[in-house]
Design a protein around this motif. Structure first.
Motif, PDB file in Angstrom:
ATOM      1  N   GLN A  71       0.824  -1.198   0.000  1.00 12.89           N
ATOM      2  CA  GLN A  71       0.000   0.000   0.000  1.00 12.89           C
ATOM      3  C   GLN A  71       0.866   1.259   0.000  1.00 12.89           C
ATOM      4  OE1 GLN A  71      -3.371   0.014   2.533  1.00 12.89           O
ATOM      5  NE2 GLN A  71      -3.848   2.148   2.122  1.00 12.89           N
ATOM      6  N   ALA A  72       1.974   1.240   0.718  1.00 13.35           N
ATOM      7  CA  ALA A  72       2.873   2.402   0.754  1.00 13.35           C
ATOM      8  C   ALA A  72       3.459   2.680  -0.627  1.00 13.35           C
ATOM      9  CB  ALA A  72       3.990   2.166   1.768  1.00 13.35           C
ATOM     10  N   ARG A  73       3.881   1.638  -1.338  1.00 10.73           N
ATOM     11  CA  ARG A  73       4.434   1.825  -2.690  1.00 10.73           C
ATOM     12  C   ARG A  73       3.367   2.331  -3.643  1.00 10.73           C
ATOM     13  NH1 ARG A  73       8.062  -3.081  -4.734  1.00 10.73           N
ATOM     14  NH2 ARG A  73       9.092  -1.478  -5.932  1.00 10.73           N
ATOM     15  N   LEU A  74       2.175   1.758  -3.555  1.00 11.22           N
ATOM     16  CA  LEU A  74       1.078   2.206  -4.405  1.00 11.22           C
ATOM     17  C   LEU A  74       0.736   3.669  -4.116  1.00 11.22           C
ATOM     18  CD1 LEU A  74      -1.222  -0.938  -4.381  1.00 11.22           C
ATOM     19  CD2 LEU A  74      -0.158   0.086  -6.386  1.00 11.22           C
ATOM     20  N   ASP A  75       0.698   4.043  -2.866  1.00 10.28           N
ATOM     21  CA  ASP A  75       0.378   5.426  -2.512  1.00 10.28           C
ATOM     22  C   ASP A  75       1.435   6.405  -3.029  1.00 10.28           C
ATOM     23  OD1 ASP A  75      -1.958   4.576  -1.301  1.00 10.28           O
ATOM     24  OD2 ASP A  75      -1.143   4.637   0.742  1.00 10.28           O
ATOM     25  N   ARG A  76       2.718   6.022  -2.980  1.00 11.93           N
ATOM     26  CA  ARG A  76       3.788   6.871  -3.536  1.00 11.93           C
ATOM     27  C   ARG A  76       3.633   7.020  -5.041  1.00 11.93           C
ATOM     28  NH1 ARG A  76       7.118   3.962  -0.023  1.00 11.93           N
ATOM     29  NH2 ARG A  76       7.975   2.755  -1.742  1.00 11.93           N
ATOM     30  N   MET A  77       3.340   5.898  -5.729  1.00 14.14           N
ATOM     31  CA  MET A  77       3.138   5.935  -7.178  1.00 14.14           C
ATOM     32  C   MET A  77       1.947   6.819  -7.525  1.00 14.14           C
ATOM     33  SD  MET A  77       0.988   4.461  -9.804  1.00 14.14           S
ATOM     34  CE  MET A  77       0.120   3.241  -8.888  1.00 14.14           C
ATOM     35  N   ILE A  78       0.884   6.691  -6.761  1.00 13.91           N
ATOM     36  CA  ILE A  78      -0.326   7.473  -7.009  1.00 13.91           C
ATOM     37  C   ILE A  78      -0.040   8.967  -6.879  1.00 13.91           C
ATOM     38  CG2 ILE A  78      -2.537   8.066  -5.905  1.00 13.91           C
ATOM     39  CD1 ILE A  78      -2.922   5.002  -5.529  1.00 13.91           C
ATOM     40  N   GLU A  79       0.726   9.329  -5.879  1.00  7.58           N
ATOM     41  CA  GLU A  79       1.044  10.751  -5.685  1.00  7.58           C
ATOM     42  C   GLU A  79       1.865  11.292  -6.852  1.00  7.58           C
ATOM     43  OE1 GLU A  79       0.763  14.387  -4.468  1.00  7.58           O
ATOM     44  OE2 GLU A  79      -0.366  12.721  -3.611  1.00  7.58           O
ATOM     45  N   ARG A  80       2.811  10.513  -7.348  1.00  8.53           N
ATOM     46  CA  ARG A  80       3.615  10.946  -8.509  1.00  8.53           C
ATOM     47  C   ARG A  80       2.749  11.136  -9.735  1.00  8.53           C
ATOM     48  NH1 ARG A  80       7.823   6.535  -7.658  1.00  8.53           N
ATOM     49  NH2 ARG A  80       8.956   7.330  -5.884  1.00  8.53           N
ATOM     50  N   VAL A  81       1.853  10.190  -9.975  1.00  6.90           N
ATOM     51  CA  VAL A  81       0.972  10.281 -11.146  1.00  6.90           C
ATOM     52  C   VAL A  81       0.079  11.514 -11.026  1.00  6.90           C
ATOM     53  CG1 VAL A  81      -0.949   9.174 -12.362  1.00  6.90           C
ATOM     54  CG2 VAL A  81       1.014   7.814 -11.652  1.00  6.90           C
ATOM     55  N   SER A 106      -2.823   5.614 -14.238  1.00  9.57           N
ATOM     56  CA  SER A 106      -3.693   6.787 -14.110  1.00  9.57           C
ATOM     57  C   SER A 106      -5.027   6.410 -13.471  1.00  9.57           C
ATOM     58  CB  SER A 106      -3.940   7.418 -15.479  1.00  9.57           C
ATOM     59  OG  SER A 106      -2.731   7.867 -16.040  1.00  9.57           O
ATOM     60  N   GLY A 107      -5.553   5.252 -13.856  1.00  7.10           N
ATOM     61  CA  GLY A 107      -6.811   4.791 -13.273  1.00  7.10           C
ATOM     62  C   GLY A 107      -6.655   4.410 -11.813  1.00  7.10           C
ATOM     63  N   ILE A 108      -5.604   3.670 -11.510  1.00  6.73           N
ATOM     64  CA  ILE A 108      -5.360   3.264 -10.120  1.00  6.73           C
ATOM     65  C   ILE A 108      -5.124   4.494  -9.244  1.00  6.73           C
ATOM     66  CG2 ILE A 108      -3.745   2.039  -8.598  1.00  6.73           C
ATOM     67  CD1 ILE A 108      -3.411   0.028 -10.968  1.00  6.73           C
ATOM     68  N   ALA A 109      -4.476   5.508  -9.817  1.00  8.95           N
ATOM     69  CA  ALA A 109      -4.223   6.747  -9.072  1.00  8.95           C
ATOM     70  C   ALA A 109      -5.486   7.582  -8.924  1.00  8.95           C
ATOM     71  CB  ALA A 109      -3.141   7.558  -9.772  1.00  8.95           C
ATOM     72  N   ASN A 110      -6.579   7.119  -9.543  1.00  7.79           N
ATOM     73  CA  ASN A 110      -7.856   7.831  -9.470  1.00  7.79           C
ATOM     74  C   ASN A 110      -7.707   9.248 -10.009  1.00  7.79           C
ATOM     75  OD1 ASN A 110     -10.561   7.720  -9.022  1.00  7.79           O
ATOM     76  ND2 ASN A 110     -10.441   8.178  -6.834  1.00  7.79           N
ATOM     77  N   LEU A 111      -6.859   9.378 -11.049  1.00  7.99           N
ATOM     78  CA  LEU A 111      -6.655  10.665 -11.693  1.00  7.99           C
ATOM     79  C   LEU A 111      -8.003  11.158 -12.221  1.00  7.99           C
ATOM     80  CD1 LEU A 111      -4.035  12.281 -12.275  1.00  7.99           C
ATOM     81  CD2 LEU A 111      -4.053  11.294 -14.543  1.00  7.99           C
ATOM     82  N   PRO A 112      -8.359  12.394 -12.000  1.00  5.47           N
ATOM     83  CA  PRO A 112      -9.653  12.875 -12.492  1.00  5.47           C
ATOM     84  C   PRO A 112      -9.768  12.710 -14.011  1.00  5.47           C
ATOM     85  CG  PRO A 112      -8.692  14.457 -10.976  1.00  5.47           C
ATOM     86  CD  PRO A 112      -7.643  13.411 -11.245  1.00  5.47           C
ATOM     87  N   THR A 113     -10.966  12.370 -14.455  1.00  9.49           N
ATOM     88  CA  THR A 113     -11.209  12.160 -15.884  1.00  9.49           C
ATOM     89  C   THR A 113     -10.826  13.400 -16.683  1.00  9.49           C
ATOM     90  OG1 THR A 113     -13.008  10.654 -15.330  1.00  9.49           O
ATOM     91  CG2 THR A 113     -12.952  11.472 -17.579  1.00  9.49           C
ATOM     92  N   GLY A 114     -11.108  14.577 -16.151  1.00 11.12           N
ATOM     93  CA  GLY A 114     -10.780  15.832 -16.834  1.00 11.12           C
ATOM     94  C   GLY A 114      -9.289  16.074 -16.966  1.00 11.12           C
ATOM     95  N   VAL A 115      -8.487  15.368 -16.202  1.00 13.19           N
ATOM     96  CA  VAL A 115      -7.029  15.456 -16.310  1.00 13.19           C
ATOM     97  C   VAL A 115      -6.528  14.349 -17.234  1.00 13.19           C
ATOM     98  CG1 VAL A 115      -4.857  15.249 -15.016  1.00 13.19           C
ATOM     99  CG2 VAL A 115      -6.780  16.510 -14.039  1.00 13.19           C
ATOM    100  N   PHE A 116      -7.108  13.141 -17.104  1.00 21.56           N
ATOM    101  CA  PHE A 116      -6.640  12.009 -17.883  1.00 21.56           C
ATOM    102  C   PHE A 116      -6.968  12.130 -19.373  1.00 21.56           C
ATOM    103  CE2 PHE A 116      -7.433   7.865 -19.868  1.00 21.56           C
ATOM    104  CZ  PHE A 116      -6.151   7.357 -19.812  1.00 21.56           C
ATOM    105  N   ILE A 117      -8.192  12.479 -19.710  1.00 17.84           N
ATOM    106  CA  ILE A 117      -8.638  12.475 -21.113  1.00 17.84           C
ATOM    107  C   ILE A 117      -7.807  13.421 -21.990  1.00 17.84           C
ATOM    108  CG2 ILE A 117     -10.585  12.983 -22.661  1.00 17.84           C
ATOM    109  CD1 ILE A 117     -10.803  10.256 -21.225  1.00 17.84           C
TER     110      ILE A 117
END
Length: 182
Positions: A71-81, A106-117
């Motif tokens: 979870q810690a690694r995933l959370d770090r990756m999510i913050e970078r994305v 991008s999906g796992i990071a829950n990046l907003p659709t308006g940022v991803f698209i």
């Protein structure tokens, strides 16, 4: 299907290069081929993003610890994305080797659709464009040379082998230099 994440054994790069080379040889309209190839990349990328953002996210968090994704690694990756935004998505989608992980990350990071698209559109369009440029000019060159298929195939194989040999020599020299024997 390939952009959604289905393991199709034909490299997408070859499809893009082949379509562009065929367009260069006048077999079909290049602009139409560009559009016909780009639309599935965008749709497939969006579908993969929504899968990764929904059920894929929960799945990765549940089983990630078994494959080294704590979870810690995933959370770090999510913050970078998240910090990278649309520009990072676009850059990731144009970078060979990184492209495959950019959309699910991008999906796992829950990046907003308006940022991803916007990043998906820019990155995928550029990805198709540079493949079409290479394929179009390469196809036009092959048409000018008008070489028989065996000669063309042999030439490509020869160039690939030369590239591999050059890479092996450069790698060997790098290892020698790292060991202090430059």
């Amino acid at each position: 299907l390939k952009e959604i994440g289905a393991p199709i054994p034909i490299p997408g790069d070859l499809i893009l290069l082949g379509a562009a080379a065929s367009a260069a040889q006048g077999r079909f309209d290049g602009a139409l081929a560009f559009i016909v190839v780009t639309i599935p990349l965008l749709l497939g990328g969006a579908i993969q993003y929504w899968i990764a953002r929904g059920p894929g996210r929960a799945f990765i968090y549940r089983i990630g610890k078994f494959i080294g994704l704590t979870q810690a690694r995933l959370d770090r990756m999510i913050e970078r994305v998240r910090r990278g935004g649309s520009a990072a998505v676009a850059l990731g989608l144009t970078t060979p080797g990184v492209r495959i992980a950019t959309t699910p990350a991008s999906g796992i990071a829950n990046l907003p659709t308006g940022v991803f698209i916007p990043g998906l559109i820019a990155g995928s369009t550029f990805f198709v464009a540079w493949h079409f440029a290479i394929g179009y000019f390469g196809g036009a060159l092959l048409a000018l040379l008008n070489l028989p298929a065996p000669v063309s195939i042999g030439s490509v194989i020869g160039f690939v082998l030369l590239g591999i040999a050059g890479w092996l020599i450069a790698r060997r020299e790098l290892v020698i230099c790292r060991n202090g024997r430059c």
